[in-house]
Scaffold this motif. Structure first.
Motif, PDB file in Angstrom:
ATOM      1  N   ASN A  31     -10.242  14.467 -21.052  1.00  0.00           N
ATOM      2  CA  ASN A  31      -9.168  13.923 -20.225  1.00  0.00           C
ATOM      3  C   ASN A  31      -9.135  14.641 -18.885  1.00  0.00           C
ATOM      4  O   ASN A  31      -9.917  15.560 -18.633  1.00  0.00           O
ATOM      5  N   GLU A  33      -6.876  16.645 -17.635  1.00  0.00           N
ATOM      6  CA  GLU A  33      -6.487  18.053 -17.728  1.00  0.00           C
ATOM      7  C   GLU A  33      -7.670  18.932 -18.133  1.00  0.00           C
ATOM      8  O   GLU A  33      -7.881  20.010 -17.566  1.00  0.00           O
ATOM      9  N   ASP A  34      -8.453  18.468 -19.099  1.00  0.00           N
ATOM     10  CA  ASP A  34      -9.644  19.200 -19.545  1.00  0.00           C
ATOM     11  C   ASP A  34     -10.655  19.313 -18.419  1.00  0.00           C
ATOM     12  O   ASP A  34     -11.271  20.359 -18.209  1.00  0.00           O
ATOM     13  N   ILE A  36     -10.094  19.158 -15.053  1.00  0.00           N
ATOM     14  CA  ILE A  36      -9.636  20.046 -13.981  1.00  0.00           C
ATOM     15  C   ILE A  36      -9.777  21.506 -14.388  1.00  0.00           C
ATOM     16  O   ILE A  36     -10.292  22.342 -13.624  1.00  0.00           O
ATOM     17  N   TYR A  37      -9.344  21.836 -15.589  1.00  0.00           N
ATOM     18  CA  TYR A  37      -9.431  23.226 -16.047  1.00  0.00           C
ATOM     19  C   TYR A  37     -10.887  23.683 -16.094  1.00  0.00           C
ATOM     20  O   TYR A  37     -11.219  24.779 -15.624  1.00  0.00           O
ATOM     21  N   ALA A  63      -5.864  15.965  -7.172  1.00  0.00           N
ATOM     22  CA  ALA A  63      -6.888  16.773  -7.830  1.00  0.00           C
ATOM     23  C   ALA A  63      -8.124  16.914  -6.944  1.00  0.00           C
ATOM     24  O   ALA A  63      -8.672  18.009  -6.783  1.00  0.00           O
ATOM     25  N   ASP A 107       0.135  19.071 -11.389  1.00  0.00           N
ATOM     26  CA  ASP A 107       0.836  20.029 -12.245  1.00  0.00           C
ATOM     27  C   ASP A 107      -0.029  20.413 -13.447  1.00  0.00           C
ATOM     28  O   ASP A 107       0.442  20.496 -14.573  1.00  0.00           O
ATOM     29  N   TYR A 108      -1.317  20.638 -13.184  1.00  0.00           N
ATOM     30  CA  TYR A 108      -2.254  20.932 -14.257  1.00  0.00           C
ATOM     31  C   TYR A 108      -2.355  22.435 -14.509  1.00  0.00           C
ATOM     32  O   TYR A 108      -2.194  23.247 -13.601  1.00  0.00           O
ATOM     33  N   LYS A 109      -2.647  22.780 -15.742  1.00  0.00           N
ATOM     34  CA  LYS A 109      -2.870  24.174 -16.103  1.00  0.00           C
ATOM     35  C   LYS A 109      -4.202  24.623 -15.511  1.00  0.00           C
ATOM     36  O   LYS A 109      -5.217  23.954 -15.667  1.00  0.00           O
TER      37      LYS A 109
END
Length: 211
Positions: A31, A33-34, A36-37, A63, A107-109
Motif C-alpha cells: 500500500n 504507507e508501506d 512511502i516508509y 508524497a 500524514d504517513y509514518k
C-alpha cells in the motif's frame, strides 16, 4: 522491415540470470504507507548513489513532492549523489496541468531521522512544469543532484521514443536496492499499480539499464 530497424538485445545467459535471482530478494509493497516508509528508509540508508527514472509527475501529490523537494535534497546534503531522469514526452504535455492534478494530506509514518515535510507543503506548483522547475532550482544549488531529460528518436523513422520505465535505484550494485513497478515517484491513493522492492544482484542490472 522490423529486423532492419532494430537489433537483438544482448541478454545475460540463463546461468547468469539464475545467479542474479538466487542472490536477490523481492518484497511486494502492499500500500501507499508501506511504499512511502520503504522509500524513505532506502534513501536514508543509501551511502553513495540514488538514481530515479520518472515518467509522469503528479504535481500536487504530497508524497511525490516530499520525495523530490525534501527527501532528495536532504540525502544529497549528506553526500549521496542523486541522478533524476525525467521523461520529456509526458512532462512537456500541457494536458498534465489538469488531468493529473490531485491533493491530499501527508500524514504517513516515516523512519527515524527523516527530514521534515517542509518544502513540499508550500504548494507553489501550478503544473508539472513548475514542479520540475522547483526540482531544478534545488539541483542548481547542490553539487550532488543531477537532472536530465530523456528525449530520443528512432534513427530511421524519426518518431519519438517514450521512456516508460519507473524505478528508484539505491546504491546500485550487488548490495543495492531498487523500488520499481507502476508508480510514478509515489503511488496514487487507491491506485491499481503494483510496486516492489528488490535487494541484491538484480539492482546492478537496473543500474546498467539506467546508465
Amino acid at each position: 522491415n522490423w529486423s532492419e530497424c532494430y537489433t537483438t538485445e544482448k541478454c545475460p545467459s540463463p546461468d547468469d540470470m539464475s545467479s542474479l535471482y538466487l542472490a536477490s530478494t523481492v518484497h511486494l509493497l502492499d500500500n501507499l504507507e508501506d511504499y512511502i516508509y520503504s522509500y524513505v528508509e532506502c534513501a536514508l540508508k543509501a551511502r553513495h548513489t540514488i538514481d530515479i527514472s520518472i515518467c509522469y509527475l503528479f504535481y500536487v501529490d504530497p508524497a511525490a513532492r516530499y520525495i523530490l523537494l525534501d527527501l532528495i535534497p536532504f540525502v544529497a546534503a549528506r553526500g549521496v549523489k542523486v541522478r533524476i531522469l525525467f521523461e520529456s514526452m509526458t512532462v512537456e504535455s500541457q494536458v498534465l496541468r489538469g488531468v493529473f492534478a490531485m491533493g491530499g494530506s501527508f500524514d504517513y509514518k516515516l523512519p527515524e531521522g527523516s527530514p521534515p515535510f517542509l518544502n513540499a507543503k508550500k504548494k507553489t506548483s501550478n503544473g508539472a512544469s513548475r514542479l520540475i522547475r522547483e526540482v531544478l532550482d534545488i539541483a542548481s544549488s547542490s553539487p550532488n543532484i543531477d537532472c536530465r531529460f530523456w528525449f530520443a528518436r528512432d534513427e530511421r523513422c524519426k518518431y519519438r521514443i517514450k521512456n516508460h520505465i519507473k524505478c528508484n535505484i539505491f546504491d546500485g550494485g550487488m548490495n543495492g536496492r531498487v523500488i520499481a513497478g507502476g508508480s510514478n515517484v509515489a503511488p496514487r491513493p487507491a491506485q491499481l499499480d503494483t510496486d516492489f522492492i528488490v535487494e541484491g544482484g538484480i539492482a546492478g542490472s537496473y543500474l546498467r539499464h539506467f546508465d
